[in-house]
Design an enzyme around this catalytic site. Structure first.
Site, PDB file in Angstrom:
ATOM      1  N   ASP A   1       0.394  -4.890   9.945  1.00  0.00           N
ATOM      2  CA  ASP A   1      -0.753  -3.941   9.758  1.00  0.00           C
ATOM      3  C   ASP A   1      -2.016  -4.789   9.134  1.00  0.00           C
ATOM      4  O   ASP A   1      -2.078  -5.283   8.024  1.00  0.00           O
ATOM      5  CB  ASP A   1      -0.275  -2.966   8.607  1.00  0.00           C
ATOM      6  CG  ASP A   1      -1.300  -1.862   8.350  1.00  0.00           C
ATOM      7  OD1 ASP A   1      -2.159  -1.601   9.197  1.00  0.00           O
ATOM      8  OD2 ASP A   1      -1.456  -1.475   6.973  1.00  0.00           O
TER       9      ASP A   1
ATOM     10  N   LYS B   1     -12.803  -0.691   7.161  1.00  0.00           N
ATOM     11  CA  LYS B   1     -13.567  -1.821   6.262  1.00  0.00           C
ATOM     12  C   LYS B   1     -14.533  -2.717   7.140  1.00  0.00           C
ATOM     13  O   LYS B   1     -15.727  -2.872   6.680  1.00  0.00           O
ATOM     14  CB  LYS B   1     -12.588  -2.374   5.584  1.00  0.00           C
ATOM     15  CG  LYS B   1     -11.146  -1.721   5.287  1.00  0.00           C
ATOM     16  CD  LYS B   1     -11.199  -0.826   4.161  1.00  0.00           C
ATOM     17  CE  LYS B   1      -9.943  -0.462   4.129  1.00  0.00           C
ATOM     18  NZ  LYS B   1      -9.496   0.605   3.046  1.00  0.00           N
TER      19      LYS B   1
ATOM     20  N   TRP C   1       0.982  -1.103   0.002  1.00  0.00           N
ATOM     21  CA  TRP C   1       0.005  -0.005  -0.087  1.00  0.00           C
ATOM     22  C   TRP C   1       1.084   1.274   0.006  1.00  0.00           C
ATOM     23  O   TRP C   1       1.774   1.365   0.886  1.00  0.00           O
ATOM     24  CB  TRP C   1      -0.943   0.059   1.255  1.00  0.00           C
ATOM     25  CG  TRP C   1      -1.708   1.044   1.412  1.00  0.00           C
ATOM     26  CD1 TRP C   1      -2.849   1.515   0.498  1.00  0.00           C
ATOM     27  CD2 TRP C   1      -2.139   1.685   2.534  1.00  0.00           C
ATOM     28  NE1 TRP C   1      -3.552   2.624   1.054  1.00  0.00           N
ATOM     29  CE2 TRP C   1      -2.955   2.786   2.323  1.00  0.00           C
ATOM     30  CE3 TRP C   1      -1.506   2.016   3.894  1.00  0.00           C
ATOM     31  CZ2 TRP C   1      -3.702   3.648   3.170  1.00  0.00           C
ATOM     32  CZ3 TRP C   1      -1.715   2.834   4.627  1.00  0.00           C
ATOM     33  CH2 TRP C   1      -3.185   3.601   4.410  1.00  0.00           C
TER      34      TRP C   1
END
Ligand code: KET
Length: 400
Positions: free
Chosen positions: A211, A246, A130
């Protein structure tokens, strides 16, 4: 006064939305940002969240400053989700957890902590990762390197290369890992591969920084944290940043957590103090609304159970979209392998499209994905999937 200020080129993920909104094509589809949309293309408000909102609204309560670490119930919710409700490491008081402003806030506070207390350490991220991982660590003055991860030619993890590379790192270097639903590739490690990676980390005294932004979207709530719990079982010291954006569909509330698993309870206390001091220096204390929702949903047994069911429904819909897209593309572009679509986990698929093909999808069809070819499968639904598959088939065919 500001002549020396350079122009910001815009964010490759968040910036795409403006382009999408400005597009006038009737059939346009946004598969850019990692957001789950439901079958009707709408951003869902989970039922468990609706119940929590009603409790918060009635009666409307005062808004004092929160502690620098956020609500205790928010922190407990993060801990039990990541490490297990009855985890020994929690009973021993060895985990320092603060509530953070999203997963991004957790990464930032963690990166600042690394910079301050491990100034020699470099942080290694997967190639690719990311984009904001790199930006956040570099902006916290931590030098960033990359470890081999994804093999575009075979759509799989370069596992042997990854392991050999990790063996060359220095003591206390940080290894940023995605416990599940790797962003952007969707390709995860198997349990055996995690065991091997953690063994190397232990042997070389590296610091794992896990993460996790998609817990529940991969296999299930427990399997998705296999790497985290295995690291704890092995007695490793580790950092975990988690996001509720999310899996609670609470993107704009900015809720997450940072947990540091320490060798002793005494060290956990000291680390906790430093984490709160870091938060104080950046934003003082977190906002309360999202934290309240996390507290209510995570700590009410019934709501928690309902929540898990709602996450699994999102997970299953994404998996169904993967299958459907694969079968349509296989029929339309028979000379190409689309097996990767169902081997990848989570919201994303790394499609292997060239930047030119991604550009054509945008300009000719109004189908938006990230220029690195990442598609958010969670943006597909029964109404747009054929259109997207056709568009992809067109740009793939003409280039073949
Ligand atoms: N970690 C990962 C791996 C991740 O994909 C995101 C968000 C975050 C952390 C940040 O979570 P938050 O709680 O929103 O701060 N990723 C999506 C959104 C973004 O780029 O900000 C994405 O990749 O589209």
């Amino acid at each position: 006064m500001f002549e020396h200020v350079k122009e910001y080129a815009g964010d490759p993920i968040l910036g795409l939305k403006d382009k999408f909104v400005a597009d006038t094509k009737a059939d346009k589809v946004n598969l850019g940002v990692g957001v789950y949309y439901d079958e009707d293309g709408k951003l869902p408000v989970l039922e468990c969240v609706q119940t929590a909102e009603q409790r918060i609204a009635n009666p409307i309560s005062p808004r004092p400053y929160l502690p620098m670490a956020g609500f205790a119930g928010h922190r407990k919710g993060c801990q039990e989700l990541l490490f297990g409700k009855d985890a020994q490491v929690l009973q021993e008081g060895r985990v320092a957890t603060i509530a953070t402003i999203g997963g991004s806030g957790a990464l930032r506070v963690g990166a600042e902590f690394i910079h301050e207390w491990f100034p020699q350490s470099k942080c290694y991220v997967s190639d690719p990762t990311w984009g904001n991982h790199i930006a956040i660590f570099e902006h916290s003055d931590v030098e960033v390197g990359k470890y081999p991860y994804y093999d575009k030619a075979t759509n799989s993890v370069k596992f042997d290369e990854m392991v050999s590379f990790l063996q060359t790192l220095n003591k206390h270097d940080v290894v940023l890992l995605h416990p599940c639903c790797h962003n952007p590739t969707g390709m995860d490690l198997s349990k055996e591969q995690w065991d091997k990676v953690l063994e190397v980390i232990q042997k070389h005294e590296l610091i794992p920084f896990m993460d996790i932004a998609y817990q529940g979207f991969g296999e299930d709530m427990e399997s998705d944290v296999y790497a985290i719990r295995k690291a704890v079982d092995m007695g490793l010291t580790l950092f975990v940043s988690n996001s509720f954006s999310k899996n609670l569909s609470l993107y704009g509330e900015r809720v997450g957590g940072l947990s540091v698993v320490c060798p002793t309870a005494k060290e956990a206390d000291i680390v906790f103090g430093q984490l709160t001091f870091t938060a104080r220096r950046i934003y003082s204390s977190p906002p309360s609304h999202g934290g309240r929702i996390v507290d209510i949903v995570m700590n009410d047994e019934k709501l928690h159970e309902q929540w898990v069911g709602e996450v699994y429904a999102m997970r299953d819909r994404i998996k169904a979209m993967r299958l459907k897209l694969k079968s349509v593309l296989e029929a339309k572009v028979p000379n190409r392998d689309f097996d990767y679509l169902t081997r990848q986990n989570g919201m994303f698929s790394f499609t292997g499209l060239t930047p030119e093909q991604v550009e054509r999808l945008q300009t000719e069809f109004g189908v938006y994905m990230i220029s690195n070819s990442r598609m958010c499968v969670a943006g597909l639904n029964v109404n747009n999937i054929d259109y997207v598959a056709n568009a992809m088939a067109e740009v793939l065919k003409e280039d073949a």
